[in-house]
Design a protein around this motif. Structure first.
Motif, PDB file in Angstrom:
ATOM      1  N   GLN A   1     -21.551  28.337  44.440  1.00  0.00           N
ATOM      2  CA  GLN A   1     -21.227  27.594  45.661  1.00  0.00           C
ATOM      3  C   GLN A   1     -21.021  26.119  45.372  1.00  0.00           C
ATOM      4  O   GLN A   1     -20.115  25.484  45.936  1.00  0.00           O
ATOM      5  N   ALA A   2     -21.845  25.549  44.495  1.00  0.00           N
ATOM      6  CA  ALA A   2     -21.706  24.141  44.150  1.00  0.00           C
ATOM      7  C   ALA A   2     -20.339  23.869  43.545  1.00  0.00           C
ATOM      8  O   ALA A   2     -19.661  22.896  43.907  1.00  0.00           O
ATOM      9  N   HIS A   3     -19.914  24.739  42.635  1.00  0.00           N
ATOM     10  CA  HIS A   3     -18.603  24.540  42.022  1.00  0.00           C
ATOM     11  C   HIS A   3     -17.489  24.714  43.048  1.00  0.00           C
ATOM     12  O   HIS A   3     -16.529  23.926  43.080  1.00  0.00           O
ATOM     13  N   ARG A   4     -17.613  25.703  43.910  1.00  0.00           N
ATOM     14  CA  ARG A   4     -16.588  25.933  44.930  1.00  0.00           C
ATOM     15  C   ARG A   4     -16.481  24.730  45.873  1.00  0.00           C
ATOM     16  O   ARG A   4     -15.376  24.284  46.212  1.00  0.00           O
ATOM     17  N   THR A   5     -17.623  24.190  46.281  1.00  0.00           N
ATOM     18  CA  THR A   5     -17.631  23.025  47.162  1.00  0.00           C
ATOM     19  C   THR A   5     -17.008  21.825  46.470  1.00  0.00           C
ATOM     20  O   THR A   5     -16.197  21.097  47.066  1.00  0.00           O
ATOM     21  N   ALA A   6     -17.388  21.609  45.200  1.00  0.00           N
ATOM     22  CA  ALA A   6     -16.846  20.483  44.453  1.00  0.00           C
ATOM     23  C   ALA A   6     -15.335  20.609  44.283  1.00  0.00           C
ATOM     24  O   ALA A   6     -14.598  19.616  44.423  1.00  0.00           O
ATOM     25  N   ARG A   7     -14.862  21.793  43.990  1.00  0.00           N
ATOM     26  CA  ARG A   7     -13.420  22.011  43.843  1.00  0.00           C
ATOM     27  C   ARG A   7     -12.700  21.727  45.156  1.00  0.00           C
ATOM     28  O   ARG A   7     -11.630  21.109  45.171  1.00  0.00           O
ATOM     29  N   ASP A   8     -13.277  22.156  46.267  1.00  0.00           N
ATOM     30  CA  ASP A   8     -12.651  21.921  47.566  1.00  0.00           C
ATOM     31  C   ASP A   8     -12.561  20.431  47.885  1.00  0.00           C
ATOM     32  O   ASP A   8     -11.668  19.994  48.624  1.00  0.00           O
ATOM     33  N   LEU A   9     -13.494  19.649  47.333  1.00  0.00           N
ATOM     34  CA  LEU A   9     -13.488  18.195  47.532  1.00  0.00           C
ATOM     35  C   LEU A   9     -12.553  17.490  46.548  1.00  0.00           C
ATOM     36  O   LEU A   9     -12.390  16.266  46.627  1.00  0.00           O
ATOM     37  N   GLY A  10     -11.964  18.232  45.627  1.00  0.00           N
ATOM     38  CA  GLY A  10     -11.007  17.666  44.694  1.00  0.00           C
ATOM     39  C   GLY A  10     -11.540  17.392  43.303  1.00  0.00           C
ATOM     40  O   GLY A  10     -10.783  16.940  42.428  1.00  0.00           O
ATOM     41  N   PHE A  11     -12.824  17.651  43.046  1.00  0.00           N
ATOM     42  CA  PHE A  11     -13.408  17.337  41.746  1.00  0.00           C
ATOM     43  C   PHE A  11     -12.928  18.318  40.678  1.00  0.00           C
ATOM     44  O   PHE A  11     -12.849  19.525  40.910  1.00  0.00           O
ATOM     45  N   ARG A  12     -12.647  17.748  39.492  1.00  0.00           N
ATOM     46  CA  ARG A  12     -12.239  18.557  38.353  1.00  0.00           C
ATOM     47  C   ARG A  12     -13.050  18.232  37.106  1.00  0.00           C
ATOM     48  O   ARG A  12     -12.808  18.801  36.039  1.00  0.00           O
ATOM     49  N   ALA A  13     -13.995  17.294  37.217  1.00  0.00           N
ATOM     50  CA  ALA A  13     -14.889  16.935  36.113  1.00  0.00           C
ATOM     51  C   ALA A  13     -16.323  17.081  36.614  1.00  0.00           C
ATOM     52  O   ALA A  13     -16.635  16.705  37.760  1.00  0.00           O
ATOM     53  N   PHE A  14     -17.202  17.611  35.742  1.00  0.00           N
ATOM     54  CA  PHE A  14     -18.532  18.000  36.212  1.00  0.00           C
ATOM     55  C   PHE A  14     -19.622  17.648  35.195  1.00  0.00           C
ATOM     56  O   PHE A  14     -19.367  17.491  34.006  1.00  0.00           O
ATOM     57  N   LYS A  15     -20.844  17.574  35.731  1.00  0.00           N
ATOM     58  CA  LYS A  15     -22.051  17.383  34.926  1.00  0.00           C
ATOM     59  C   LYS A  15     -23.059  18.428  35.365  1.00  0.00           C
ATOM     60  O   LYS A  15     -23.399  18.500  36.546  1.00  0.00           O
ATOM     61  N   VAL A  16     -23.521  19.251  34.426  1.00  0.00           N
ATOM     62  CA  VAL A  16     -24.422  20.352  34.758  1.00  0.00           C
ATOM     63  C   VAL A  16     -25.867  19.898  34.583  1.00  0.00           C
ATOM     64  O   VAL A  16     -26.236  19.347  33.542  1.00  0.00           O
ATOM     65  N   LYS A  17     -26.695  20.154  35.583  1.00  0.00           N
ATOM     66  CA  LYS A  17     -28.106  19.808  35.508  1.00  0.00           C
ATOM     67  C   LYS A  17     -28.851  20.853  34.675  1.00  0.00           C
ATOM     68  O   LYS A  17     -28.814  22.055  34.977  1.00  0.00           O
ATOM     69  N   VAL A  18     -29.539  20.367  33.638  1.00  0.00           N
ATOM     70  CA  VAL A  18     -30.302  21.243  32.747  1.00  0.00           C
ATOM     71  C   VAL A  18     -31.713  20.656  32.615  1.00  0.00           C
ATOM     72  O   VAL A  18     -32.148  19.885  33.446  1.00  0.00           O
ATOM     73  N   GLY A  19     -32.450  21.075  31.575  1.00  0.00           N
ATOM     74  CA  GLY A  19     -33.820  20.594  31.392  1.00  0.00           C
ATOM     75  C   GLY A  19     -34.848  21.448  32.094  1.00  0.00           C
ATOM     76  O   GLY A  19     -35.970  21.005  32.344  1.00  0.00           O
ATOM     77  N   LEU A  20     -34.471  22.705  32.413  1.00  0.00           N
ATOM     78  CA  LEU A  20     -35.341  23.599  33.172  1.00  0.00           C
ATOM     79  C   LEU A  20     -35.747  24.833  32.372  1.00  0.00           C
ATOM     80  O   LEU A  20     -36.181  25.821  32.946  1.00  0.00           O
ATOM     81  N   GLY A  21     -35.618  24.756  31.051  1.00  0.00           N
ATOM     82  CA  GLY A  21     -35.859  25.911  30.176  1.00  0.00           C
ATOM     83  C   GLY A  21     -34.588  26.214  29.411  1.00  0.00           C
ATOM     84  O   GLY A  21     -33.539  26.449  30.026  1.00  0.00           O
ATOM     85  N   VAL A  22     -34.654  26.223  28.099  1.00  0.00           N
ATOM     86  CA  VAL A  22     -33.447  26.250  27.287  1.00  0.00           C
ATOM     87  C   VAL A  22     -32.597  27.486  27.542  1.00  0.00           C
ATOM     88  O   VAL A  22     -31.372  27.402  27.691  1.00  0.00           O
ATOM     89  N   ASP A  23     -33.204  28.659  27.607  1.00  0.00           N
ATOM     90  CA  ASP A  23     -32.415  29.878  27.809  1.00  0.00           C
ATOM     91  C   ASP A  23     -31.643  29.826  29.122  1.00  0.00           C
ATOM     92  O   ASP A  23     -30.444  30.135  29.165  1.00  0.00           O
ATOM     93  N   ALA A  24     -32.346  29.435  30.189  1.00  0.00           N
ATOM     94  CA  ALA A  24     -31.686  29.336  31.494  1.00  0.00           C
ATOM     95  C   ALA A  24     -30.638  28.226  31.486  1.00  0.00           C
ATOM     96  O   ALA A  24     -29.576  28.354  32.111  1.00  0.00           O
ATOM     97  N   ASP A  25     -30.914  27.133  30.782  1.00  0.00           N
ATOM     98  CA  ASP A  25     -29.967  26.021  30.712  1.00  0.00           C
ATOM     99  C   ASP A  25     -28.671  26.454  30.035  1.00  0.00           C
ATOM    100  O   ASP A  25     -27.572  26.157  30.515  1.00  0.00           O
ATOM    101  N   VAL A  26     -28.792  27.154  28.911  1.00  0.00           N
ATOM    102  CA  VAL A  26     -27.601  27.594  28.184  1.00  0.00           C
ATOM    103  C   VAL A  26     -26.784  28.562  29.043  1.00  0.00           C
ATOM    104  O   VAL A  26     -25.552  28.473  29.103  1.00  0.00           O
ATOM    105  N   ALA A  27     -27.467  29.462  29.738  1.00  0.00           N
ATOM    106  CA  ALA A  27     -26.766  30.404  30.620  1.00  0.00           C
ATOM    107  C   ALA A  27     -26.054  29.663  31.750  1.00  0.00           C
ATOM    108  O   ALA A  27     -24.933  30.025  32.139  1.00  0.00           O
ATOM    109  N   ARG A  28     -26.690  28.601  32.254  1.00  0.00           N
ATOM    110  CA  ARG A  28     -26.085  27.821  33.350  1.00  0.00           C
ATOM    111  C   ARG A  28     -24.835  27.096  32.859  1.00  0.00           C
ATOM    112  O   ARG A  28     -23.800  27.051  33.553  1.00  0.00           O
ATOM    113  N   VAL A  29     -24.904  26.522  31.664  1.00  0.00           N
ATOM    114  CA  VAL A  29     -23.751  25.835  31.096  1.00  0.00           C
ATOM    115  C   VAL A  29     -22.619  26.829  30.837  1.00  0.00           C
ATOM    116  O   VAL A  29     -21.445  26.537  31.115  1.00  0.00           O
ATOM    117  N   ALA A  30     -22.964  28.011  30.347  1.00  0.00           N
ATOM    118  CA  ALA A  30     -21.944  29.021  30.091  1.00  0.00           C
ATOM    119  C   ALA A  30     -21.224  29.420  31.381  1.00  0.00           C
ATOM    120  O   ALA A  30     -19.992  29.550  31.413  1.00  0.00           O
TER     121      ALA A  30
END
Length: 353
Positions: A136-165
Protein backbone atom coordinates in the motif's frame (compact mmCIF):
# COMPACT_ATOMS: atom_id res chain seq x y z
CA UNK A 1 -1.47 16.41 11.84
CA UNK A 2 -2.25 12.79 10.91
CA UNK A 3 0.03 11.18 8.35
CA UNK A 4 -1.50 10.00 5.07
CA UNK A 5 -2.83 6.51 5.99
CA UNK A 6 -0.89 4.83 3.21
CA UNK A 7 2.44 6.40 4.20
CA UNK A 8 2.76 5.73 7.94
CA UNK A 9 6.45 5.16 8.68
CA UNK A 10 7.37 2.07 10.69
CA UNK A 11 11.07 2.04 11.50
CA UNK A 12 13.65 1.19 14.13
CA UNK A 13 12.76 4.34 16.09
CA UNK A 14 9.05 3.52 16.22
CA UNK A 15 5.91 4.33 14.26
CA UNK A 16 5.38 7.87 12.97
CA UNK A 17 1.65 8.27 12.27
CA UNK A 18 1.14 11.90 13.35
CA UNK A 19 3.17 15.04 13.92
CA UNK A 20 2.81 18.05 16.17
CA UNK A 21 3.64 21.47 14.75
CA UNK A 22 3.96 24.95 16.14
CA UNK A 23 3.72 27.76 13.60
CA UNK A 24 5.70 30.92 14.30
CA UNK A 25 5.19 34.42 12.91
CA UNK A 26 7.65 37.31 13.02
CA UNK A 27 6.47 40.85 12.20
CA UNK A 28 9.00 43.63 11.62
CA UNK A 29 8.51 47.33 12.34
CA UNK A 30 8.02 47.78 8.57
CA UNK A 31 5.18 45.22 8.67
CA UNK A 32 7.16 42.56 6.84
CA UNK A 33 5.96 39.13 7.96
CA UNK A 34 8.07 35.97 8.20
CA UNK A 35 6.84 32.46 8.99
CA UNK A 36 8.50 29.48 10.62
CA UNK A 37 7.56 25.98 11.67
CA UNK A 38 8.67 23.91 14.64
CA UNK A 39 8.57 20.31 13.39
CA UNK A 40 9.25 18.53 16.66
CA UNK A 41 8.73 14.82 17.28
CA UNK A 42 9.49 13.68 20.86
CA UNK A 43 10.91 10.27 19.93
CA UNK A 44 13.30 12.03 17.61
CA UNK A 45 14.33 15.27 19.29
CA UNK A 46 12.78 15.31 22.75
CA UNK A 47 10.76 18.38 21.69
CA UNK A 48 7.11 18.81 20.74
CA UNK A 49 4.56 21.55 20.14
CA UNK A 50 3.89 22.03 23.85
CA UNK A 51 7.53 22.43 24.88
CA UNK A 52 8.20 24.67 21.88
CA UNK A 53 5.21 26.88 22.69
CA UNK A 54 6.39 27.25 26.30
CA UNK A 55 9.96 28.20 25.42
CA UNK A 56 8.98 30.54 22.59
CA UNK A 57 6.51 32.46 24.75
CA UNK A 58 8.35 32.47 28.06
CA UNK A 59 12.04 32.57 27.08
CA UNK A 60 12.76 33.44 23.46
CA UNK A 61 10.13 35.89 22.27
CA UNK A 62 10.53 38.31 25.23
CA UNK A 63 14.26 38.58 24.47
CA UNK A 64 13.92 38.91 20.68
CA UNK A 65 11.05 41.38 20.33
CA UNK A 66 12.34 44.89 19.70
CA UNK A 67 15.82 43.88 18.56
CA UNK A 68 17.18 44.60 15.06
CA UNK A 69 16.34 41.89 12.54
CA UNK A 70 19.80 42.00 11.04
CA UNK A 71 22.06 40.15 11.36
CA UNK A 72 19.89 37.11 11.89
CA UNK A 73 22.94 35.22 13.12
CA UNK A 74 23.16 37.51 16.16
CA UNK A 75 19.60 36.59 17.11
CA UNK A 76 20.41 32.90 16.74
CA UNK A 77 23.40 33.35 19.06
CA UNK A 78 21.17 35.11 21.56
CA UNK A 79 18.73 32.19 21.52
CA UNK A 80 21.62 29.82 22.25
CA UNK A 81 22.58 31.88 25.29
CA UNK A 82 19.02 31.85 26.61
CA UNK A 83 18.03 28.23 25.98
CA UNK A 84 20.19 25.13 25.99
CA UNK A 85 19.48 22.48 23.37
CA UNK A 86 16.02 22.53 21.76
CA UNK A 87 17.40 23.05 18.22
CA UNK A 88 14.05 22.31 16.52
CA UNK A 89 12.31 25.02 18.56
CA UNK A 90 15.03 27.53 17.75
CA UNK A 91 14.92 26.49 14.09
CA UNK A 92 11.24 27.45 13.90
CA UNK A 93 12.03 30.98 15.03
CA UNK A 94 15.19 31.13 12.94
CA UNK A 95 13.21 30.19 9.82
CA UNK A 96 10.71 32.98 10.48
CA UNK A 97 13.55 35.47 11.01
CA UNK A 98 15.28 34.43 7.79
CA UNK A 99 11.97 34.56 5.92
CA UNK A 100 11.34 38.12 7.13
CA UNK A 101 14.92 39.11 6.27
CA UNK A 102 14.67 37.75 2.71
CA UNK A 103 11.26 39.39 2.22
CA UNK A 104 12.78 42.68 3.41
CA UNK A 105 15.41 42.32 0.67
CA UNK A 106 12.66 41.21 -1.77
CA UNK A 107 14.62 38.10 -2.77
CA UNK A 108 14.00 34.36 -2.35
CA UNK A 109 15.46 32.92 0.85
CA UNK A 110 17.87 30.79 -1.21
CA UNK A 111 19.37 34.01 -2.59
CA UNK A 112 19.65 35.57 0.88
CA UNK A 113 21.46 32.41 1.98
CA UNK A 114 24.05 32.73 -0.81
CA UNK A 115 22.43 30.94 -3.79
CA UNK A 116 20.52 29.98 -5.72
CA UNK A 117 22.69 27.26 -7.25
CA UNK A 118 19.73 25.33 -8.66
CA UNK A 119 16.00 25.77 -9.09
CA UNK A 120 14.81 22.18 -8.62
CA UNK A 121 15.69 19.33 -6.29
CA UNK A 122 15.05 15.58 -6.82
CA UNK A 123 13.12 13.93 -3.97
CA UNK A 124 12.26 10.50 -2.59
CA UNK A 125 9.74 9.00 -0.16
CA UNK A 126 10.10 6.38 2.58
CA UNK A 127 8.53 2.93 2.27
CA UNK A 128 8.00 0.78 5.34
CA UNK A 129 6.01 -2.09 6.76
CA UNK A 130 5.62 -5.60 5.42
CA UNK A 131 3.17 -7.46 3.24
CA UNK A 132 0.03 -5.47 2.47
CA UNK A 133 1.35 -2.41 4.35
CA UNK A 134 4.43 -2.19 2.16
CA UNK A 135 2.42 -2.76 -0.99
CA UNK A 136 0.00 0.00 0.00
CA UNK A 137 2.83 2.40 0.80
CA UNK A 138 4.36 1.89 -2.62
CA UNK A 139 1.00 2.21 -4.35
CA UNK A 140 0.25 5.45 -2.50
CA UNK A 141 3.70 6.84 -3.27
CA UNK A 142 3.36 5.98 -6.95
CA UNK A 143 -0.04 7.68 -7.10
CA UNK A 144 1.60 10.82 -5.67
CA UNK A 145 4.20 10.72 -8.45
CA UNK A 146 7.20 9.35 -6.52
CA UNK A 147 9.68 7.19 -8.39
CA UNK A 148 12.59 7.20 -5.89
CA UNK A 149 12.33 5.50 -2.51
CA UNK A 150 14.02 4.79 0.82
CA UNK A 151 13.13 1.55 2.61
CA UNK A 152 12.95 1.53 6.40
CA UNK A 153 15.03 -1.30 7.87
CA UNK A 154 16.79 -2.01 11.19
CA UNK A 155 14.05 -4.33 12.44
CA UNK A 156 15.86 -7.68 12.09
CA UNK A 157 18.16 -8.59 9.23
CA UNK A 158 16.11 -11.41 7.71
CA UNK A 159 12.93 -9.33 7.67
CA UNK A 160 14.88 -6.30 6.42
CA UNK A 161 16.35 -8.18 3.46
CA UNK A 162 12.91 -9.57 2.56
CA UNK A 163 11.45 -6.04 2.76
CA UNK A 164 14.14 -4.64 0.46
CA UNK A 165 13.60 -7.49 -1.98
CA UNK A 166 9.86 -6.79 -2.10
CA UNK A 167 10.43 -3.04 -2.46
CA UNK A 168 12.71 -3.68 -5.43
CA UNK A 169 10.08 -5.93 -6.99
CA UNK A 170 7.45 -3.24 -6.54
CA UNK A 171 9.60 -0.31 -7.68
CA UNK A 172 11.09 -2.05 -10.68
CA UNK A 173 14.70 -2.69 -11.68
CA UNK A 174 15.58 0.89 -12.57
CA UNK A 175 14.02 2.84 -9.68
CA UNK A 176 16.27 4.60 -7.18
CA UNK A 177 16.28 2.65 -3.90
CA UNK A 178 18.10 3.37 -0.64
CA UNK A 179 17.67 1.96 2.87
CA UNK A 180 17.46 3.65 6.27
CA UNK A 181 18.15 1.67 9.46
CA UNK A 182 17.75 4.61 11.88
CA UNK A 183 20.64 3.14 13.91
CA UNK A 184 18.72 -0.09 14.47
CA UNK A 185 21.47 -2.60 13.56
CA UNK A 186 24.42 -3.73 15.61
CA UNK A 187 27.73 -3.52 13.77
CA UNK A 188 27.66 -7.23 12.99
CA UNK A 189 24.05 -7.10 11.79
CA UNK A 190 24.86 -4.13 9.61
CA UNK A 191 27.78 -5.89 7.92
CA UNK A 192 25.61 -8.91 7.16
CA UNK A 193 22.66 -6.81 5.98
CA UNK A 194 24.75 -4.59 3.70
CA UNK A 195 26.28 -7.63 2.02
CA UNK A 196 22.85 -9.16 1.39
CA UNK A 197 20.92 -6.08 0.23
CA UNK A 198 23.62 -5.15 -2.28
CA UNK A 199 22.11 -7.75 -4.62
CA UNK A 200 18.98 -5.59 -4.92
CA UNK A 201 20.65 -2.53 -6.38
CA UNK A 202 20.50 -0.43 -3.21
CA UNK A 203 22.23 2.92 -3.71
CA UNK A 204 23.02 3.84 -0.08
CA UNK A 205 22.54 2.77 3.52
CA UNK A 206 21.49 5.49 5.96
CA UNK A 207 22.51 5.43 9.63
CA UNK A 208 23.08 1.65 9.77
CA UNK A 209 24.46 1.65 13.34
CA UNK A 210 24.05 3.69 16.52
CA UNK A 211 24.71 7.44 16.18
CA UNK A 212 27.75 7.26 18.46
CA UNK A 213 29.41 4.37 16.58
CA UNK A 214 31.48 6.40 14.14
CA UNK A 215 34.03 3.58 13.95
CA UNK A 216 31.21 1.25 12.88
CA UNK A 217 30.17 3.64 10.12
CA UNK A 218 33.77 3.73 8.94
CA UNK A 219 33.91 -0.09 8.82
CA UNK A 220 30.73 -0.20 6.73
CA UNK A 221 32.10 2.33 4.25
CA UNK A 222 34.81 -0.20 3.42
CA UNK A 223 32.13 -2.63 2.15
CA UNK A 224 31.56 -0.37 -0.83
CA UNK A 225 27.95 0.75 -0.32
CA UNK A 226 27.79 4.52 0.30
CA UNK A 227 26.99 5.40 3.93
CA UNK A 228 24.70 8.33 4.78
CA UNK A 229 24.91 9.72 8.32
CA UNK A 230 21.70 11.05 9.84
CA UNK A 231 21.16 10.63 13.58
CA UNK A 232 24.94 10.85 14.02
CA UNK A 233 24.91 14.54 13.06
CA UNK A 234 22.75 17.09 14.84
CA UNK A 235 24.97 20.15 15.16
CA UNK A 236 28.29 21.45 13.91
CA UNK A 237 30.39 19.59 16.49
CA UNK A 238 28.84 16.28 15.42
CA UNK A 239 29.67 17.06 11.80
CA UNK A 240 33.28 17.87 12.67
CA UNK A 241 33.62 14.55 14.53
CA UNK A 242 32.12 12.69 11.56
CA UNK A 243 34.53 14.33 9.12
CA UNK A 244 37.53 13.57 11.32
CA UNK A 245 36.50 9.92 11.60
CA UNK A 246 35.94 9.65 7.82
CA UNK A 247 32.74 7.89 8.83
CA UNK A 248 30.32 8.72 6.00
CA UNK A 249 30.09 9.42 2.30
CA UNK A 250 27.11 11.74 2.74
CA UNK A 251 25.31 13.54 5.55
CA UNK A 252 21.56 14.13 5.89
CA UNK A 253 21.01 17.73 7.05
CA UNK A 254 17.84 19.02 8.71
CA UNK A 255 16.62 22.51 9.42
CA UNK A 256 15.73 21.39 12.94
CA UNK A 257 18.90 19.51 13.79
CA UNK A 258 21.04 22.39 12.57
CA UNK A 259 19.01 25.04 14.37
CA UNK A 260 17.86 27.00 11.33
CA UNK A 261 18.38 27.63 7.59
CA UNK A 262 21.59 29.64 7.83
CA UNK A 263 23.31 27.13 10.07
CA UNK A 264 22.17 24.22 7.91
CA UNK A 265 23.76 25.87 4.86
CA UNK A 266 26.98 26.48 6.82
CA UNK A 267 27.09 22.81 7.82
CA UNK A 268 26.51 21.77 4.23
CA UNK A 269 29.35 23.96 3.03
CA UNK A 270 31.69 22.50 5.65
CA UNK A 271 30.76 18.94 4.71
CA UNK A 272 31.33 19.61 1.03
CA UNK A 273 34.71 21.21 1.74
CA UNK A 274 35.87 17.86 3.14
CA UNK A 275 34.38 15.77 0.35
CA UNK A 276 31.27 14.64 2.23
CA UNK A 277 28.07 14.75 0.18
CA UNK A 278 24.95 16.50 1.43
CA UNK A 279 21.26 15.74 1.08
CA UNK A 280 18.30 17.34 2.84
CA UNK A 281 16.71 14.93 5.31
CA UNK A 282 13.36 15.09 7.06
CA UNK A 283 11.65 14.38 10.35
CA UNK A 284 8.27 15.02 8.72
CA UNK A 285 8.29 18.77 8.04
CA UNK A 286 5.04 20.31 6.86
CA UNK A 287 4.48 23.06 4.28
CA UNK A 288 6.54 25.88 5.77
CA UNK A 289 9.29 23.50 6.83
CA UNK A 290 9.33 21.90 3.39
CA UNK A 291 9.69 25.33 1.79
CA UNK A 292 12.67 26.02 4.05
CA UNK A 293 14.17 22.64 3.08
CA UNK A 294 13.86 23.60 -0.58
CA UNK A 295 15.59 26.95 -0.14
CA UNK A 296 18.42 25.37 1.85
CA UNK A 297 18.92 22.75 -0.87
CA UNK A 298 19.04 25.47 -3.53
CA UNK A 299 21.45 27.61 -1.47
CA UNK A 300 24.04 24.85 -1.14
CA UNK A 301 26.89 25.03 -3.67
CA UNK A 302 27.10 21.23 -3.66
CA UNK A 303 24.19 18.80 -3.29
CA UNK A 304 24.36 15.01 -3.50
CA UNK A 305 22.93 13.12 -6.46
CA UNK A 306 20.91 11.14 -3.89
CA UNK A 307 17.34 12.51 -3.78
CA UNK A 308 16.42 14.61 -0.76
CA UNK A 309 13.44 14.18 1.58
CA UNK A 310 11.44 17.33 0.83
CA UNK A 311 8.08 15.62 1.09
CA UNK A 312 5.94 18.34 2.72
CA UNK A 313 2.22 17.92 2.27
CA UNK A 314 2.65 14.68 0.29
CA UNK A 315 3.14 13.00 3.66
CA UNK A 316 0.03 14.37 5.40
CA UNK A 317 -3.71 14.20 4.97
CA UNK A 318 -3.94 17.95 4.29
CA UNK A 319 -1.79 21.00 3.51
CA UNK A 320 -1.36 24.18 5.52
CA UNK A 321 -0.18 26.42 2.67
CA UNK A 322 -2.35 28.87 0.78
CA UNK A 323 -0.60 27.60 -2.36
CA UNK A 324 1.33 24.31 -2.29
CA UNK A 325 4.94 23.88 -3.29
CA UNK A 326 5.55 23.12 -6.94
CA UNK A 327 6.22 19.40 -6.67
CA UNK A 328 5.23 16.41 -8.77
CA UNK A 329 6.76 13.71 -6.58
CA UNK A 330 9.98 13.47 -8.60
CA UNK A 331 11.29 17.00 -8.04
CA UNK A 332 10.32 20.12 -6.12
CA UNK A 333 10.90 23.45 -7.85
CA UNK A 334 11.96 26.85 -6.54
CA UNK A 335 9.81 29.86 -7.41
CA UNK A 336 10.77 33.53 -7.78
CA UNK A 337 8.74 34.80 -4.82
CA UNK A 338 10.59 36.54 -1.95
CA UNK A 339 11.39 34.83 1.32
CA UNK A 340 10.12 31.29 1.65
CA UNK A 341 7.67 32.02 -1.17
CA UNK A 342 4.78 30.54 0.82
CA UNK A 343 2.26 31.61 3.45
CA UNK A 344 -0.16 29.58 5.60
CA UNK A 345 -3.80 29.21 4.67
CA UNK A 346 -5.92 32.28 5.56
CA UNK A 347 -7.70 30.42 8.38
CA UNK A 348 -4.35 29.63 10.00
CA UNK A 349 -3.08 33.19 9.56
CA UNK A 350 -6.21 34.40 11.38
CA UNK A 351 -5.42 32.00 14.24
CA UNK A 352 -2.11 33.67 15.17
CA UNK A 353 -2.27 35.47 18.50
Amino acid sequence: MPVHPGLVVRGARGTHDRSDFLLVRVVTSDDVVGYGEVSATPLWSGEDGASANHFVRSVLAPALVGRPLMPVGALETLMDRLLAGNPFTKAGISTALWDAYARTLDVPLAVALGGAYRDRVPIKLSLSGDGADLDQAHRTARDLGFRAFKVKVGLGVDADVARVARARELAGPDAFLGVDANGGWSRGEAVRAVREITDYGVRFVEQPVAPTDLAGLRVLRDLGLPVVADEAVFGLSDLVALVRAEAADCVSLYIGKGGGPGRAVAMGQLAAAFGVGVLIGSNGEFGIGAAAQLHIACALPSLSDFPSDIIGAHYYAEDILARPLDSDGTTVRLGPEPGLGVVPRPDLVDAFR
